[in-house]
Motif scaffolding. Structure first.
Motif, PDB file in Angstrom:
ATOM      1  N   TYR A 701      -3.897  -8.318 -33.062  1.00 11.91           N
ATOM      2  CA  TYR A 701      -2.632  -8.771 -32.405  1.00 11.91           C
ATOM      3  C   TYR A 701      -2.833 -10.227 -31.974  1.00 11.91           C
ATOM      4  O   TYR A 701      -4.054 -10.654 -31.496  1.00 11.91           O
ATOM      5  CB  TYR A 701      -2.167  -7.838 -31.468  1.00 11.91           C
ATOM      6  N   ASP A 749       4.696  -8.473 -32.619  1.00  8.87           N
ATOM      7  CA  ASP A 749       4.000  -7.600 -31.901  1.00  8.87           C
ATOM      8  C   ASP A 749       3.009  -8.279 -31.101  1.00  8.87           C
ATOM      9  O   ASP A 749       1.968  -8.626 -31.553  1.00  8.87           O
ATOM     10  CB  ASP A 749       3.652  -6.567 -32.591  1.00  8.87           C
ATOM     11  N   PHE A 750       2.996  -8.170 -29.675  1.00 13.58           N
ATOM     12  CA  PHE A 750       2.110  -8.642 -28.823  1.00 13.58           C
ATOM     13  C   PHE A 750       0.763  -7.419 -28.347  1.00 13.58           C
ATOM     14  O   PHE A 750      -0.146  -7.659 -28.018  1.00 13.58           O
ATOM     15  CB  PHE A 750       2.461  -8.849 -27.664  1.00 13.58           C
ATOM     16  N   ALA A 751       1.299  -6.256 -28.626  1.00 16.28           N
ATOM     17  CA  ALA A 751       0.288  -5.109 -28.320  1.00 16.28           C
ATOM     18  C   ALA A 751       0.416  -4.535 -27.065  1.00 16.28           C
ATOM     19  O   ALA A 751       0.122  -3.410 -26.839  1.00 16.28           O
ATOM     20  CB  ALA A 751      -1.245  -5.201 -28.911  1.00 16.28           C
ATOM     21  N   LYS A 752       0.966  -5.491 -26.089  1.00 13.75           N
ATOM     22  CA  LYS A 752       1.019  -5.062 -24.662  1.00 13.75           C
ATOM     23  C   LYS A 752       2.095  -5.942 -24.107  1.00 13.75           C
ATOM     24  O   LYS A 752       2.594  -6.822 -24.835  1.00 13.75           O
ATOM     25  CB  LYS A 752      -0.403  -5.266 -24.146  1.00 13.75           C
ATOM     26  N   PRO A 753       2.762  -5.293 -22.993  1.00 14.10           N
ATOM     27  CA  PRO A 753       3.871  -6.202 -22.352  1.00 14.10           C
ATOM     28  C   PRO A 753       3.362  -7.700 -22.067  1.00 14.10           C
ATOM     29  O   PRO A 753       2.441  -7.848 -21.431  1.00 14.10           O
ATOM     30  CB  PRO A 753       3.995  -5.412 -21.355  1.00 14.10           C
ATOM     31  N   GLU A 754       4.051  -8.617 -22.342  1.00 13.54           N
ATOM     32  CA  GLU A 754       3.917 -10.058 -22.233  1.00 13.54           C
ATOM     33  C   GLU A 754       5.317 -10.554 -21.656  1.00 13.54           C
ATOM     34  O   GLU A 754       6.332 -10.104 -21.969  1.00 13.54           O
ATOM     35  CB  GLU A 754       3.718 -10.859 -23.525  1.00 13.54           C
ATOM     36  N   THR A 755       4.982 -11.492 -20.652  1.00 13.84           N
ATOM     37  CA  THR A 755       6.090 -12.178 -20.000  1.00 13.84           C
ATOM     38  C   THR A 755       6.470 -13.342 -20.868  1.00 13.84           C
ATOM     39  O   THR A 755       5.743 -14.347 -20.942  1.00 13.84           O
ATOM     40  CB  THR A 755       5.741 -12.673 -18.510  1.00 13.84           C
ATOM     41  N   GLN A 813       9.748  -9.162 -19.551  1.00 13.89           N
ATOM     42  CA  GLN A 813       8.483  -8.795 -20.291  1.00 13.89           C
ATOM     43  C   GLN A 813       9.103  -7.957 -21.682  1.00 13.89           C
ATOM     44  O   GLN A 813      10.123  -7.099 -21.533  1.00 13.89           O
ATOM     45  CB  GLN A 813       7.818  -7.746 -19.160  1.00 13.89           C
ATOM     46  N   THR A 814       8.089  -7.891 -22.435  1.00 14.91           N
ATOM     47  CA  THR A 814       8.320  -7.285 -23.769  1.00 14.91           C
ATOM     48  C   THR A 814       7.112  -7.061 -24.422  1.00 14.91           C
ATOM     49  O   THR A 814       6.092  -7.860 -24.420  1.00 14.91           O
ATOM     50  CB  THR A 814       9.326  -7.928 -24.597  1.00 14.91           C
ATOM     51  N   GLU A 815       7.072  -6.195 -25.345  1.00 15.89           N
ATOM     52  CA  GLU A 815       5.695  -5.797 -26.096  1.00 15.89           C
ATOM     53  C   GLU A 815       5.994  -6.444 -27.526  1.00 15.89           C
ATOM     54  O   GLU A 815       5.112  -6.791 -28.168  1.00 15.89           O
ATOM     55  CB  GLU A 815       5.512  -4.390 -26.285  1.00 15.89           C
ATOM     56  N   LYS A 816       7.263  -6.669 -27.892  1.00 13.95           N
ATOM     57  CA  LYS A 816       7.634  -7.452 -29.029  1.00 13.95           C
ATOM     58  C   LYS A 816       8.589  -8.395 -28.991  1.00 13.95           C
ATOM     59  O   LYS A 816       9.617  -7.917 -28.169  1.00 13.95           O
ATOM     60  CB  LYS A 816       7.628  -6.281 -30.384  1.00 13.95           C
TER      61      LYS A 816
END
Length: 839
Positions: A701, A749-755, A813-816
């Motif tokens: 990712y 897809d970031f694989a984890k929540p990102e801002t 924030q979002t995971e994708k």
């Protein structure tokens, strides 16, 4: 590699050697699209003669050189394209090996040797160069450069590369039992020809022992032997002399004494679609459908003389050249003799079964000059050389203006079918000016300081002159003036070296003299670098602007090419902008030392004209401020030429050109260069910090997927690799070409929540099947569903291809994350890169 050359010694006698009014000769021509007369006056030899068609073509051919000149990268330096675009089969920066020999022979006469030396280095030291994709004569070309610009260190430094390139041909195409190399017609530059059309693959043809390619290899072996001897490598020199002697004998076995011509020989049995077989080791028409035909002569049968390969006894081949029953034509010569059973003129590209082909015409004129200057024969005359050169000159026309494409009808001079839009206009696949210098004027290049001037100019001419010619570290002027009135040097034929008469004869004829010592042009330790170029798709430098006109691209400002043509366009413009002042900015990604900026200004004469003023600014951390002490090349920017601004060396990370438009018009550029000093190999700036979508090799990712991906190698992952390449080649993009959907999505897809609070789309647009979308929406994954971000701030307001398209919104924030692109009717959308940031 070093990129700057000291020319002071070379140019010391330039003013004294000037015979012609250079400015007047440039202004006499009316075709100019590139009006950078300062560059021409500094770099080209000047010529005039009584034949105005030859004069016009001579200067057009120098402009043609500038249309194909590319500054590829700081490490690669200068190279040359073949086509006006960069087709998928070209190598790095658009170069193709097929015409490289013609190109090198031509540009070796520029007064600055860096262009041709860079181009030689390009073939061996640039990732993505393809020196063996097509036939070429690179070693011979390297020695041709050494003859004009002697430099032992440079030339011998190429020796390992030249040997390696030769060995590559041997490994792939040498046939020991025949003592020759095989080659296909296609890879010899001749797609549809009378031999390929006797096989199942009429485009490529089968393997054959071609007199052209084997002559190139012989010439390369002769040259490698000379380079090795210059380097003091006696063993390598002797090895290649022996190789050359052996292959020379074999090429002469391709002669048919009955038809008195050189022919290709089939390497193996070749069967066409009807089951008719051309037998192994037979010459053209010695077997197959037309077995026993008295024809089969192709123009490339003259190539051995272009390199002085044939020994005495083969000169009878030349009786066919100027005969209209064979090759002669109003806009010829034709590639195949007129009454050949397979002679055909097509209105579609690349049928070398009768069309006139500038590539082959160049070789034939080169061969013709060698025959007249170096052999004894009675089949053609010196007058014939002038006639054929005139024919070649007038073939460089379209609608009455200087022009050249791929091939033309030998009887009408029309380019129909061999003139592909946005591709083969002003095609650089041949030579002309080298033919004027070495043939018409007669400077026979040599390996030492013995000078021979053996002109092939028509005896009826009362005058001609060539000056500002650099040769072996000296400035030459070669002048014929029957009564002495035109050039005020006295009647006769004169050779001036560094402004002093070295030889003279009362009649037009051969001159011999000894040059007072060759001078090597030293290479400076300083490397001059254009920090604004970006052909490799690095994250930086990157360009932004206050406005980008539809159909233009900021990517064209950093592609190393400066072309002022309206079509095909290589430009960024502000057409349609409502601003009285616009700006364009380059971010280098790190501080670079800059002292000179060149903006290549467009002038279409109506809507796009030179601006009223341009000011350079540098970012100081808070804002862009004017660079102090700017010295400009002219008070007001001129069109179709560079506007140069110089200043004290300054570290700059972001450079902005503020452009105040002329009243009632808008402005545009074809290139922006930012020059300064630097070290090689060049260290690119790192990728943009904080990019959440940046993918690293080996990581799972972030990962890209899409609703549709084209079938031509597009890949969603290519949009996360840090490469921003808006050129068609090399392919580095994702597109939805041929999806058939009104819209498609691209997902990360970031694989984890990102801002995420800002995204940047580098939209690809080939102005055809892939174009900038009508609009795009941004969606984030929230609570198990996609939610569109409402009313992001967009720059530019309308999606625009060939540049960064930024959207800013309240961070979340979002995971994708998903981009939904609504396509223009009849096209798909695409990106070469996607970035996501917190802010």
């Amino acid at each position: 590699m070093k990129r700057h050359f000291l020319l002071a010694a070379l140019l010391a006698g330039a003013a004294a050697a000037q015979v012609l009014d250079h400015s007047a000769l440039l202004k006499r021509q009316t075709f100019w699209e590139n009006r950078d007369f300062e560059w021409f006056e500094a770099n080209i030899p000047f010529f005039e003669c009584p034949d105005e068609e030859i004069n016009t073509t001579y200067y057009y051919r120098w402009e043609l050189v500038t249309k194909h000149l590319v500054y590829g990268s700081p490490d690669s330096g200068y190279s040359f394209t073949e086509f006006i675009d960069r087709p998928p089969w070209s190598g790095a920066y658009g170069s193709i090996s097929c015409p490289s020999g013609h190109q090198i022979y031509e540009v070796r006469w520029l007064n600055d040797p860096r262009y041709v030396r860079d181009y030689l280095n390009y073939w061996f030291h640039t990732p993505g160069a393809q020196p063996r994709n097509y036939s070429s004569w690179l070693a011979d070309s390297a020695w041709a450069v050494q003859q004009v610009y002697p430099n032992k260190n440079f030339t011998t430094g190429l020796l390992p590369d030249l040997v390696k390139n030769h060995d590559g041909w041997v490994a792939r195409q040498w046939v020991p039992e025949m003592g020759m190399f095989w080659q296909s017609g296609h890879d010899d530059g001749m797609e549809f020809n009378i031999n390929s059309r006797q096989t199942r693959d009429i485009l490529r043809g089968e393997q054959s022992f071609r007199p052209s390619f084997n002559t190139y290899m012989w010439a390369d072996e002769v040259a490698i032997a000379k380079v090795a001897a210059l380097a003091g490598d006696a063993k390598t020199a002797e090895t290649f002399r022996e190789k050359a002697a052996a292959i020379r004998k074999q090429v002469q076995q391709l002669w048919d004494p009955k038809r008195e011509f050189f022919f290709p020989m089939s390497a193996r049995d070749e069967t066409d679609k009807d089951g008719v077989t051309v037998r192994k080791h037979t010459l053209t028409y010695q077997s197959g459908r037309f077995e026993g035909s008295e024809h089969g002569r192709e123009l490339h049968g003259y190539v051995p003389w272009a390199f002085n390969l044939p020994e005495k006894g083969f000169e009878a081949a030349w009786k066919f050249l100027m005969d209209p029953d064979y090759f002669q034509a109003a806009y010829g010569p034709s590639t195949v003799e007129r009454h050949d059973p397979m002679f055909v003129l097509k209105d579609s590209c690349c049928w070398w079964s009768g069309q006139s082909w500038p590539f082959a015409t160049t070789q034939t004129l080169k061969a013709m000059a060698n025959l007249l200057q170096n052999y004894q024969q009675d089949f053609i005359s010196r007058e014939d050389y002038g006639k054929l050169l005139h024919t070649f000159a007038i073939s460089h026309r379209k609608d009455g203006k200087p022009y050249i494409a791929e091939g033309l009808h030998p009887d009408t001079g029309l380019w129909d079918g061999h003139d592909s839009p946005n591709h083969s206009e002003h095609y650089f696949h041949s030579g002309f000016n080298d033919l004027v210098i070495t043939g018409l004027v007669g400077l026979k290049t040599g390996d030492d300081d013995t000078l021979v001037i053996d002109p092939l100019a028509p005896a009826a001419w009362d005058y001609f002159a060539l000056d500002h010619l650099s040769y072996r570290g000296h400035q030459f002027a070669i002048v014929w003036d029957r009564n002495g009135a035109r050039y005020k040097l006295g009647a006769g034929f004169h050779l001036l070296v560094d402004g002093k008469r070295l030889a003279k004869t009362p009649m037009l004829g051969k001159l011999t003299a000894t040059l007072p010592g060759a001078r090597e042009i030293r290479q400076s330790e300083e490397s001059r670098i254009n920090h604004a170029v970006n052909n490799d798709g690095n994250s930086f430098p990157r360009f932004t602007a206050s406005f980008v006109a539809r159909g233009t691209s900021l990517a064209k400002l950093c592609d190393g090419e400066r072309r002022y043509d309206i079509k095909p366009a290589n430009r960024w413009t502000t057409a349609g902008s409502s601003n009285a002042t616009d700006w364009v900015e380059v971010d280098f990604g790190t501080a670079r030392v800059i002292d000179e900026v060149k903006l290549y200004v467009l002038d279409d004469g109506k809507d796009i004209v030179p601006p009223a003023a341009i000011e350079l600014q540098a970012w100081n951390g808070n804002m862009s401020k004017a660079i102090p002490g700017q010295r400009v090349s002219s008070e007001i920017p001129g069109g179709d030429r560079p506007y140069t601004l110089k200043f004290a060396p300054m570290k700059i990370q972001r450079l902005r050109a503020v452009i105040r438009h002329a009243p009632g018009a808008r402005s545009g550029l074809t290139e922006l260069e930012a020059w300064g000093t630097g070290k090689l190999p060049y260290e690119p700036a790192p990728r943009a910090p904080g990019n959440l979508a940046a993918h690293r090799t080996g990581d799972a990712y972030p990962k890209a997927t899409a609703s549709h991906t084209d079938r031509f190698g597009g890949d969603p992952a290519a949009a996360l690799d840090g490469k921003i390449i808006f050129q068609p080649t090399p392919m580095n993009r994702w597109t939805s070409y041929e999806s058939g959907n009104p819209s498609d999505w691209f997902q990360v897809d970031f694989a984890k929540p990102e801002t995420v609070g800002r995204v940047v789309l580098y939209l690809f647009d080939d102005k055809g099947g892939v174009q900038a979308p009508e609009k795009f929406a941004i969606e984030t994954w929230q609570e198990g569903q996609w939610k569109e971000i409402a009313n992001p701030s967009r720059s530019p307001a309308v999606p625009t291809g060939g540049m960064a398209n930024e959207a800013v919104f309240a961070p979340r924030q979002t995971e994708k994350l998903r981009i939904v692109l609504t396509h223009k009717p009849g096209s798909g959308s695409g990106m070469t890169e996607f970035e996501a940031f917190a802010k």
